[in-house]
Design a protein around this motif. Structure first.
Motif, short mmCIF file in Angstrom:
data_model
loop_
_atom_site.label_atom_id
_atom_site.label_comp_id
_atom_site.label_asym_id
_atom_site.label_seq_id
_atom_site.Cartn_x
_atom_site.Cartn_y
_atom_site.Cartn_z
N ILE A 192 -33.55 1.46 -11.67
CA ILE A 192 -34.00 0.10 -11.36
C ILE A 192 -35.05 0.14 -10.24
N CYS A 193 -34.83 0.96 -9.22
CA CYS A 193 -35.79 1.08 -8.12
C CYS A 193 -37.12 1.64 -8.61
N ARG A 194 -37.07 2.67 -9.45
CA ARG A 194 -38.32 3.24 -9.98
C ARG A 194 -39.06 2.22 -10.82
N TRP A 195 -38.34 1.44 -11.61
CA TRP A 195 -38.97 0.39 -12.41
C TRP A 195 -39.66 -0.61 -11.48
N GLY A 196 -38.98 -0.99 -10.41
CA GLY A 196 -39.55 -1.93 -9.46
C GLY A 196 -40.81 -1.40 -8.80
N GLN A 197 -40.79 -0.11 -8.43
CA GLN A 197 -41.98 0.49 -7.82
C GLN A 197 -43.15 0.49 -8.80
N LYS A 198 -42.87 0.80 -10.04
CA LYS A 198 -43.92 0.90 -11.05
C LYS A 198 -44.46 -0.47 -11.45
N ASN A 199 -43.62 -1.48 -11.47
CA ASN A 199 -44.00 -2.78 -12.01
C ASN A 199 -44.18 -3.88 -10.97
N ARG A 200 -44.11 -3.53 -9.71
CA ARG A 200 -44.29 -4.52 -8.64
C ARG A 200 -45.69 -5.11 -8.73
N THR B 275 -20.58 -4.15 -17.85
CA THR B 275 -21.32 -3.58 -16.72
C THR B 275 -21.87 -4.68 -15.82
N LEU B 276 -22.44 -5.71 -16.42
CA LEU B 276 -22.95 -6.83 -15.64
C LEU B 276 -21.84 -7.49 -14.83
N SER B 277 -20.67 -7.62 -15.41
CA SER B 277 -19.56 -8.27 -14.70
C SER B 277 -19.14 -7.46 -13.47
N ILE B 278 -19.30 -6.16 -13.53
CA ILE B 278 -18.92 -5.29 -12.41
C ILE B 278 -19.94 -5.35 -11.28
N ILE B 279 -21.23 -5.37 -11.61
CA ILE B 279 -22.26 -5.32 -10.57
C ILE B 279 -22.86 -6.68 -10.26
N ASN B 280 -22.43 -7.72 -10.98
CA ASN B 280 -22.96 -9.05 -10.77
C ASN B 280 -22.51 -9.60 -9.43
N GLY B 281 -23.41 -10.17 -8.72
CA GLY B 281 -23.11 -10.75 -7.41
C GLY B 281 -24.29 -10.50 -6.50
N LYS B 282 -24.49 -11.39 -5.59
CA LYS B 282 -25.68 -11.34 -4.75
C LYS B 282 -25.78 -10.06 -3.92
N TYR B 283 -24.65 -9.52 -3.47
CA TYR B 283 -24.69 -8.41 -2.53
C TYR B 283 -24.12 -7.10 -3.06
N LYS B 284 -23.53 -7.09 -4.23
CA LYS B 284 -22.86 -5.87 -4.71
C LYS B 284 -23.81 -4.68 -4.82
N MET B 285 -24.95 -4.88 -5.46
CA MET B 285 -25.87 -3.76 -5.63
C MET B 285 -26.48 -3.34 -4.30
N ILE B 286 -26.64 -4.27 -3.38
CA ILE B 286 -27.16 -3.95 -2.05
C ILE B 286 -26.16 -3.07 -1.29
N ILE B 287 -24.88 -3.43 -1.37
CA ILE B 287 -23.84 -2.63 -0.71
C ILE B 287 -23.79 -1.23 -1.32
N ARG C 196 -16.50 6.82 -9.31
CA ARG C 196 -16.98 5.83 -10.28
C ARG C 196 -18.21 5.11 -9.74
N GLY C 197 -18.20 4.78 -8.46
CA GLY C 197 -19.35 4.13 -7.84
C GLY C 197 -20.57 5.05 -7.83
N LYS C 198 -20.34 6.33 -7.54
CA LYS C 198 -21.44 7.30 -7.54
C LYS C 198 -22.09 7.40 -8.91
N SER C 199 -21.30 7.17 -9.96
CA SER C 199 -21.85 7.27 -11.31
C SER C 199 -22.84 6.13 -11.61
N LEU C 200 -22.84 5.07 -10.79
CA LEU C 200 -23.80 3.97 -10.95
C LEU C 200 -25.14 4.25 -10.27
N ILE C 201 -25.17 5.21 -9.36
CA ILE C 201 -26.37 5.44 -8.56
C ILE C 201 -27.59 5.82 -9.41
N PRO C 202 -27.45 6.66 -10.42
CA PRO C 202 -28.64 6.93 -11.26
C PRO C 202 -29.21 5.66 -11.90
#
Length: 108
Positions: free
Chosen positions: A99-107, A17-29, A88-94
């Motif tokens: 990750i976003c909820r974690w960031g909001q809670k732990n910022r 999973t990390l190898s698929i989403i690893n990269g500076k801009y992949k998760m942003i895109i 397949r990409g849509k299945s990553l959105i949850p």
């Protein structure tokens, strides 16, 4: 080199999973495509900001190669190309949402 268990991270589901989403801009895109469903190249570049044309192009090709996005090219002049999440990409959105909820809670 293996871990104490003799299993390399790259050989695990987590490592894959990390190898698929690893990269500076992949998760942003992926995030922007989830927000807007369909975006053209220049729209993505504007939303991301400080990314070169070459880097964006390369990252989009990687995401397409990993079947996370779909590239739709329209036969017209000037060329029109749109990008959207694949199933397949849509299945990553949850996961990204978590990750976003974690960031909001732990910022801090």
């Amino acid at each position: 080199m293996g871990s104490k268990t003799g299993v390399d991270l790259k050989d695990t589901a987590f490592g894959y999973t990390l190898s698929i989403i690893n990269g500076k801009y992949k998760m942003i895109i992926l995030y922007w495509l989830a927000e807007y469903e369909v975006l053209r190249f220049n729209e993505l570049k504007r939303r991301i900001g400080n990314i070169s044309f070459k880097t964006l192009s390369s990252t989009l090709k990687q995401l397409e190669s990993d079947n996370l996005i779909v590239r739709i090219e329209y036969p017209q002049i000037p060329p029109k190309v749109e990008y959207q999440l694949s199933e397949r990409g849509k299945s990553l959105i949850p996961i990204l949402d978590t990750i976003c909820r974690w960031g909001q809670k732990n910022r801090i």
